[in-house]
Design an enzyme around this catalytic site. Sequence first.
Site, PDB file in Angstrom:
ATOM      1  N   LYS A   1       5.329   2.175  -3.211  1.00 15.74           N
ATOM      2  CA  LYS A   1       5.133   3.517  -3.765  1.00 15.74           C
ATOM      3  C   LYS A   1       5.283   3.405  -5.273  1.00 15.74           C
ATOM      4  CE  LYS A   1       4.359   7.782  -2.384  1.00 15.74           C
ATOM      5  NZ  LYS A   1       3.650   8.280  -1.192  1.00 15.74           N
TER       6      LYS A   1
ATOM      7  N   LYS B   1       5.733   3.553   8.260  1.00 18.28           N
ATOM      8  CA  LYS B   1       4.512   4.350   8.462  1.00 18.28           C
ATOM      9  C   LYS B   1       3.305   3.423   8.562  1.00 18.28           C
ATOM     10  CE  LYS B   1       4.199   7.712   5.624  1.00 18.28           C
ATOM     11  NZ  LYS B   1       3.933   8.714   4.593  1.00 18.28           N
TER      12      LYS B   1
ATOM     13  N   LYS C   1       0.850  -1.181   0.000  1.00 23.58           N
ATOM     14  CA  LYS C   1       0.000   0.000   0.000  1.00 23.58           C
ATOM     15  C   LYS C   1       0.882   1.226   0.000  1.00 23.58           C
ATOM     16  CE  LYS C   1      -4.019   2.082   0.661  1.00 23.58           C
ATOM     17  NZ  LYS C   1      -3.811   2.746  -0.647  1.00 23.58           N
TER      18      LYS C   1
ATOM     19  N   THR D   1      -4.730  13.290   5.662  1.00 23.57           N
ATOM     20  CA  THR D   1      -3.306  13.472   5.988  1.00 23.57           C
ATOM     21  C   THR D   1      -3.106  14.778   6.765  1.00 23.57           C
ATOM     22  OG1 THR D   1      -2.772  12.276   3.974  1.00 23.57           O
ATOM     23  CG2 THR D   1      -0.968  13.426   5.036  1.00 23.57           C
TER      24      THR D   1
ATOM     25  N   GLN E   1       7.322   4.160   3.715  1.00 22.99           N
ATOM     26  CA  GLN E   1       5.943   3.688   3.805  1.00 22.99           C
ATOM     27  C   GLN E   1       5.843   2.398   4.633  1.00 22.99           C
ATOM     28  OE1 GLN E   1       3.689   5.645   1.615  1.00 22.99           O
ATOM     29  NE2 GLN E   1       2.135   4.860   3.010  1.00 22.99           N
TER      30      GLN E   1
ATOM     31  N   GLY F   1      -3.140   8.305  -4.034  1.00 24.95           N
ATOM     32  CA  GLY F   1      -2.582   9.545  -4.576  1.00 24.95           C
ATOM     33  C   GLY F   1      -1.329   9.975  -3.831  1.00 24.95           C
ATOM     34  N   ASP F   2      -0.680  10.973  -4.369  1.00 19.87           N
ATOM     35  CA  ASP F   2       0.464  11.642  -3.737  1.00 19.87           C
ATOM     36  C   ASP F   2       0.628  12.945  -4.525  1.00 19.87           C
ATOM     37  OD1 ASP F   2       2.829  11.090  -1.707  1.00 19.87           O
ATOM     38  OD2 ASP F   2       3.815  11.913  -3.463  1.00 19.87           O
TER      39      ASP F   2
ATOM     40  N   ASN G   1      -2.775  19.267  -1.105  1.00 15.86           N
ATOM     41  CA  ASN G   1      -3.732  18.525  -0.286  1.00 15.86           C
ATOM     42  C   ASN G   1      -3.348  18.521   1.199  1.00 15.86           C
ATOM     43  OD1 ASN G   1      -4.152  15.566   0.963  1.00 15.86           O
ATOM     44  ND2 ASN G   1      -5.967  16.195  -0.158  1.00 15.86           N
TER      45      ASN G   1
HETATM   46  P1  NDP Z   1       0.027  18.060  -3.779  1.00 14.33           P
HETATM   47  O1  NDP Z   1       0.418  17.735  -5.162  1.00 14.33           O
HETATM   48  O2  NDP Z   1      -1.399  18.225  -3.447  1.00 14.33           O
HETATM   49  O3  NDP Z   1       0.801  19.390  -3.284  1.00 14.33           O
HETATM   50  C1  NDP Z   1       2.187  19.468  -3.294  1.00 14.33           C
HETATM   51  C2  NDP Z   1       2.592  20.839  -2.797  1.00 14.33           C
HETATM   52  O4  NDP Z   1       4.000  20.896  -2.615  1.00 14.33           O
HETATM   53  C3  NDP Z   1       2.273  21.946  -3.775  1.00 14.33           C
HETATM   54  O5  NDP Z   1       2.083  23.118  -3.040  1.00 14.33           O
HETATM   55  C4  NDP Z   1       3.567  22.022  -4.597  1.00 14.33           C
HETATM   56  O6  NDP Z   1       3.741  23.207  -5.309  1.00 14.33           O
HETATM   57  C5  NDP Z   1       4.552  21.909  -3.471  1.00 14.33           C
HETATM   58  N1  NDP Z   1       5.884  21.480  -3.890  1.00 14.33           N
HETATM   59  C6  NDP Z   1       6.229  20.346  -4.561  1.00 14.33           C
HETATM   60  N2  NDP Z   1       7.555  20.284  -4.725  1.00 14.33           N
HETATM   61  C7  NDP Z   1       8.059  21.392  -4.121  1.00 14.33           C
HETATM   62  C8  NDP Z   1       9.352  21.922  -3.935  1.00 14.33           C
HETATM   63  N3  NDP Z   1      10.425  21.267  -4.378  1.00 14.33           N
HETATM   64  N4  NDP Z   1       9.476  23.099  -3.261  1.00 14.33           N
HETATM   65  C9  NDP Z   1       8.414  23.739  -2.802  1.00 14.33           C
HETATM   66  N5  NDP Z   1       7.157  23.301  -2.944  1.00 14.33           N
HETATM   67  C10 NDP Z   1       6.983  22.147  -3.588  1.00 14.33           C
HETATM   68  O7  NDP Z   1       0.700  16.909  -2.865  1.00 14.33           O
HETATM   69  P2  NDP Z   1       0.292  16.420  -1.420  1.00 14.33           P
HETATM   70  O8  NDP Z   1      -0.163  17.577  -0.592  1.00 14.33           O
HETATM   71  O9  NDP Z   1      -0.576  15.254  -1.563  1.00 14.33           O
HETATM   72  O10 NDP Z   1       1.681  15.865  -0.864  1.00 14.33           O
HETATM   73  C11 NDP Z   1       2.613  16.727  -0.195  1.00 14.33           C
HETATM   74  C12 NDP Z   1       3.598  15.865   0.586  1.00 14.33           C
HETATM   75  O11 NDP Z   1       2.886  15.051   1.536  1.00 14.33           O
HETATM   76  C13 NDP Z   1       4.442  14.894  -0.239  1.00 14.33           C
HETATM   77  O12 NDP Z   1       5.720  14.746   0.369  1.00 14.33           O
HETATM   78  C14 NDP Z   1       3.682  13.574  -0.089  1.00 14.33           C
HETATM   79  O13 NDP Z   1       4.517  12.450  -0.302  1.00 14.33           O
HETATM   80  C15 NDP Z   1       3.242  13.686   1.365  1.00 14.33           C
HETATM   81  N6  NDP Z   1       2.110  12.847   1.731  1.00 14.33           N
HETATM   82  C16 NDP Z   1       0.904  12.962   1.092  1.00 14.33           C
HETATM   83  C17 NDP Z   1      -0.165  12.175   1.466  1.00 14.33           C
HETATM   84  C18 NDP Z   1      -1.515  12.356   0.877  1.00 14.33           C
HETATM   85  O14 NDP Z   1      -2.461  11.725   1.404  1.00 14.33           O
HETATM   86  N7  NDP Z   1      -1.706  13.168  -0.144  1.00 14.33           N
HETATM   87  C19 NDP Z   1      -0.006  11.142   2.504  1.00 14.33           C
HETATM   88  C20 NDP Z   1       1.251  11.174   3.195  1.00 14.33           C
HETATM   89  C21 NDP Z   1       2.276  11.983   2.786  1.00 14.33           C
HETATM   90  P3  NDP Z   1       3.690  23.183  -6.932  1.00 14.33           P
HETATM   91  O15 NDP Z   1       2.248  23.000  -7.282  1.00 14.33           O
HETATM   92  O16 NDP Z   1       4.248  24.493  -7.345  1.00 14.33           O
HETATM   93  O17 NDP Z   1       4.539  22.011  -7.384  1.00 14.33           O
END
Ligand code: NDP
Length: 443
Positions: free
Chosen positions: A126, A114, A90, A209, A111, A165-166, A240
């Site tokens: 992943k 976690k 997962k 999350t 993961q 998703g991610d 997200n």
């Molecule tokens: P989203 O795609 O919804 O959002 C990602 C965010 O991070 C955007 O604001 C994006 O900006 C920004 N971003 C990406 N790369 C960079 C960078 N190098 N520097 C600055 N900002 C950056 O992703 P999520 O919110 O789903 O995921 C965010 C993190 O949380 C990831 O590490 C993911 O692995 C982790 N995560 C997510 C889960 C989930 O349920 N969604 C679960 C557990 C962990 P821009 O649009 O400009 O790229």
Amino acid sequence: MSDYVARVLDIIKARNANEPEFIQAATEVLESIAPVLDAHPEYEAAGLLERLVEPERQIMFRVPWVDDNGNVQVNRGFRVQFNSAIGPYKGGCRFHPSVYLGIMKFLAFEQIFKNSLTSLPIGGAKGGSDFDPKGKSDREVMAFCQSFMTELSRHIGADTDVPAGDIGVGAREIGYLFGQYKRLKNIYEGVLTGKGLSYGGSLGRTQATGYGLIYFTDAMFKANGLSLEGKICSIHGNGNVAYYAAEKVMSYGAKVVTMCDSTGWVYDPEGIDLDAVYEIRFVKRARMSEYTNYRPNAEYHEGRYDWSVKCDIALPCASQNTLVLEDAERLVKNGVIAVCEGANMPTTLEATEYLIKNGVLFAPGKAANAGGVATSALEMSQNSQRLSWSFEEVDAKLKGIMENIFEQVKKASDEYEPKNYVVGANIAGFLKIADAMMAQGIV
Ligand code: NDP
């Protein structure tokens, strides 16, 4: 560090020399579980670490699709099925141009621990692609998702591997992926989580999350005699995780003053306007530079956010290695109380060490952001039962799970290194995996 850990780290560095993120994640885990390995010589005799750091399976594939101009595009797809000791694989899928095998492996490795911490029966995996959904039309995203799933569908299933998703994979992408899986397999099963509510999704998954991060943070604050009320928060990201963490922490009476995307950041001393962020990010799919159109008194800064705004709580919720040593020094200088990771491995090893050494409460992502995968497992349960639980029921379960994770992390850290929740999370997550792997023989 034990000899065993040092030897396995050498193997990892030699075998995965071009994968710095994977080496970073494995180093953090292995160094912190050293005391457990010293106490359990049977693990070394069974080659437990050598097996733990090698994925059970890693799949790389071609993803050809046709863009709106009729040109053929080719991306690279991945699924790393790292460890199935405690349940079917997962873990999410990430679509981002930076994706390569090393990022997939670090995320799948994290993961494993976690998922173990959630106490739910799910193994670690992943996947993803170097495809960039930014700026693509819906039709292009659909064409890509269908091609990606055409290959991935051979390797996944409700009892085998359940992606989600991610970064870059939200409700739209999950819908296209699910549609193609169903069409290819002729099975209506819970093969993906994060689905839309009309076709098997769980209420509360979208928020899980971010909300879970704040439930964990609240539990950590309470255990340290603190409260979230009135605290100033700085959030990295606006996706997200960042968005729903902001919403939840505000409901506890805290104020969020910064958010960002990868091109720039905003500082809104009166408190971030989440309606504006929602419209910019999720409705218009636009850039944070638009924020000042909604809030003329806020500041917009082009470029990377350097954690320079004074805050009590820092929530890195964007991507890996976005909080480096110099940022940690700035945060400490400005009196930060806690750094809680919403993203996976957003803090470098040096920065983490510096923060902990300086008495900052540090919540590692593999524990603090486990709410997403935990609620995904709740979605799997609902799909198996052909039932749908209410938002309140899912949210209450999520809160209970996050509080339980904090308790496990605290218990392990109290035993091995008080207040070091990195050590606590790694040891608590590892023990269950080790037990299951030992029981299942050399596989
Ligand atoms: P989203 O795609 O919804 O959002 C990602 C965010 O991070 C955007 O604001 C994006 O900006 C920004 N971003 C990406 N790369 C960079 C960078 N190098 N520097 C600055 N900002 C950056 O992703 P999520 O919110 O789903 O995921 C965010 C993190 O949380 C990831 O590490 C993911 O692995 C982790 N995560 C997510 C889960 C989930 O349920 N969604 C679960 C557990 C962990 P821009 O649009 O400009 O790229």
